[in-house]
Design a protein around this motif. Structure first.
Motif, PDB file in Angstrom:
ATOM      1  N   ALA A 159       0.843  -1.194   0.000  1.00  0.00           N
ATOM      2  CA  ALA A 159       0.000   0.000   0.000  1.00  0.00           C
ATOM      3  C   ALA A 159       0.881   1.247   0.000  1.00  0.00           C
ATOM      4  N   GLU A 186      -4.008  -2.363  -3.025  1.00  0.00           N
ATOM      5  CA  GLU A 186      -5.433  -2.213  -3.277  1.00  0.00           C
ATOM      6  C   GLU A 186      -5.871  -2.992  -4.504  1.00  0.00           C
ATOM      7  N   ALA A 191      -7.608  -4.102  -0.822  1.00  0.00           N
ATOM      8  CA  ALA A 191      -7.386  -3.681   0.565  1.00  0.00           C
ATOM      9  C   ALA A 191      -8.453  -2.679   0.992  1.00  0.00           C
ATOM     10  N   GLY A 192      -8.843  -2.782   2.237  1.00  0.00           N
ATOM     11  CA  GLY A 192      -9.878  -1.927   2.781  1.00  0.00           C
ATOM     12  C   GLY A 192     -11.246  -2.560   2.695  1.00  0.00           C
ATOM     13  N   CYS A 225       1.326  -7.056   3.989  1.00  0.00           N
ATOM     14  CA  CYS A 225      -0.099  -7.312   4.214  1.00  0.00           C
ATOM     15  C   CYS A 225      -0.681  -6.654   5.458  1.00  0.00           C
ATOM     16  N   THR A 226       0.054  -5.767   6.092  1.00  0.00           N
ATOM     17  CA  THR A 226      -0.419  -5.180   7.348  1.00  0.00           C
ATOM     18  C   THR A 226      -1.839  -4.619   7.260  1.00  0.00           C
ATOM     19  N   PRO A 227      -2.196  -3.839   6.220  1.00  0.00           N
ATOM     20  CA  PRO A 227      -3.552  -3.275   6.184  1.00  0.00           C
ATOM     21  C   PRO A 227      -4.649  -4.324   6.027  1.00  0.00           C
ATOM     22  N   ASP A 230      -5.734  -5.492   9.967  1.00  0.00           N
ATOM     23  CA  ASP A 230      -5.684  -4.478  11.028  1.00  0.00           C
ATOM     24  C   ASP A 230      -6.981  -4.355  11.820  1.00  0.00           C
ATOM     25  N   THR A 231      -7.968  -5.195  11.524  1.00  0.00           N
ATOM     26  CA  THR A 231      -9.167  -5.299  12.355  1.00  0.00           C
ATOM     27  C   THR A 231      -9.468  -6.780  12.544  1.00  0.00           C
ATOM     28  N   ARG A 234     -11.116  -8.288   9.388  1.00  0.00           N
ATOM     29  CA  ARG A 234     -10.215  -8.493   8.257  1.00  0.00           C
ATOM     30  C   ARG A 234      -9.207  -9.602   8.560  1.00  0.00           C
ATOM     31  N   THR A 264       2.675  -1.928  14.263  1.00  0.00           N
ATOM     32  CA  THR A 264       1.304  -1.500  13.957  1.00  0.00           C
ATOM     33  C   THR A 264       0.276  -2.485  14.476  1.00  0.00           C
TER      34      THR A 264
END
Length: 385
Positions: A159, A186, A191-192, A225-227, A230-231, A234, A264
């Motif tokens: 990202a 993305e 992503a997201g 792949c951190t993003p 992150d929840t 996910r 993070t």
């Protein structure tokens, strides 16, 4: 010289009902000794009834889960200092291992961590956790350069642009036209959004097939792949994807590294995905749980299930979700080096919820007795060499 207590009987004395096999009979079976130098003992005693110890005695009386012996030191048989390890972590665990003389009392040594780093650098599918972005990029560059040398197409997914690898990727693309691609995260993973595990595996299946059709030996990917984790939601989706893509990579001409920023995400989130990879460098993760091949065992279990896995192992089971066939959930546990009673009870409870029995295919011969002792009646063992 400081006084010490030789711990040559370790887990044979964990419970009174476990038979004491006696001291090692020869140097061939006494390759490792564990010593507590004026050891910090809690709930245990120093005994000398069974011969074969050095120092003033050995540690006995592990009859309560809270009993511990700290500050244990490992010596290899040759006595050389370069194999000396200080094991500082206290353990509170029944353990099962094939030979009494090869059992351990405490865990967390540097040798095991060094093995993790080596394995993560050579496996087809690895998890790399990091705190220093530059160090991660240096390792990624080495991994990708090896792919180019092997005739593979390479992808770097991240990202926010290629970061510190931008210049090298540009140079590599000029030297190897068509072989090098930076893929925005993305685009590679949406992503997201909530990841669709099957669709994502399809993306890499198609990309690998295209690379081979274009004349390359395969596809090699580094993805930061951190993003994607992150929840909790996910992370759950990504873990399901990891289980599927690992099965694909096992037989496909593809290699992949998944990178995660510990600063993070925190250690726990990294550990949950690390244990789903064949290899990782994540600290404190000493086992792997992966889906078995189609038509084979439900899952592949390897490494060491000790007190450090008490919370992580159930999470891994929930992510991989091994399913029963004919009333049994078969685990290929040939690579399982160590297991404690907590892990056996967790497998027992998992089997109960599935309405099935767990079959462990392992070389650890005393698992059957330990499972019976702690009431893990749904866990059976099939011995393998």
């Amino acid at each position: 010289m400081r006084p010490h207590i030789s711990i040559v009987l370790a887990a044979a004395l964990v419970l009174p009902t476990l038979a004491v096999a006696g001291p090692p009979a020869s140097a061939a079976t006494a390759s490792i000794t564990y010593e507590a130098e004026s050891g910090t003992l809690q709930g245990v005693t120093v005994a000398d009834a069974v011969p074969g110890f050095s120092g003033t005695g050995y540690v006995a009386g592990f009859d309560d889960p809270a009993d511990t012996a700290g500050q244990v030191t490992r010596w290899d048989d040759d006595g050389t200092a370069d194999h000396l390890r200080r094991l500082g972590r206290r353990c509170r665990s029944l353990i099962a291992r094939e030979r009494v003389t090869d059992q351990r009392l405490c865990f967390g040594n540097e040798t095991r961590a060094a093995h993790q780093v080596t394995a993560a650098a050579t496996a087809k599918h690895s998890c790399w956790s990091y705190e220093d972005q530059r160090q991660f990029e240096a390792s990624a560059r080495t991994f990708l350069a090896e792919g180019l040398a092997a005739g593979e197409r390479i992808w770097y997914a991240r990202a926010g642009g290629p970061g510190g690898l931008g210049g090298w990727l540009d140079e590599a693309a000029r030297a190897h036209p068509g072989a090098v691609r930076f893929v925005p995260l993305e685009e590679a993973y949406l992503a997201g959004q909530r990841l669709d595990p099957s669709a994502q595996v399809g993306t890499y299946t198609a990309a690998t097939a295209t690379a081979v059709a274009d004349g390359y030996a395969g596809l090699r990917v580094v993805a930061e792949c951190t993003p994607l984790v992150d929840t909790p939601d996910r992370l759950s989706s990504f873990a399901a994807y990891e289980t599927l893509v690992d099965r694909f990579i096992a037989t496909a001409p593809m290699r992949a590294v998944c990178g995660f920023d510990r600063g993070t995400l925190g250690d726990r989130a990294v550990a949950e995905v690390a244990c789903l990879h064949p290899a990782s460098n994540a600290g404190g993760v000493y086992f792997t749980l992966r889906a078995g091949p189609p038509g084979g065992p439900a899952a592949i279990l390897a490494g060491e299930l000790d007190v450090a896995a008490e919370e992580l192992f159930p999470a891994a089971l929930a992510h991989v979700r091994p399913e029963p066939t004919g009333g049994t959930i078969v685990f290929d546990a040939a690579g399982l080096r160590f297991v404690d009673h907590r892990a056996l009870l967790q497998l027992h409870r998992y089997a109960e919820r599935a309405g099935a029995d767990v079959v462990l295919r392992t070389s650890l011969g005393i698992v059957t007795e330990l499972a019976a002792m702690v009431g893990a009646g749904r866990v059976r063992v099939e011995r393998v060499q």
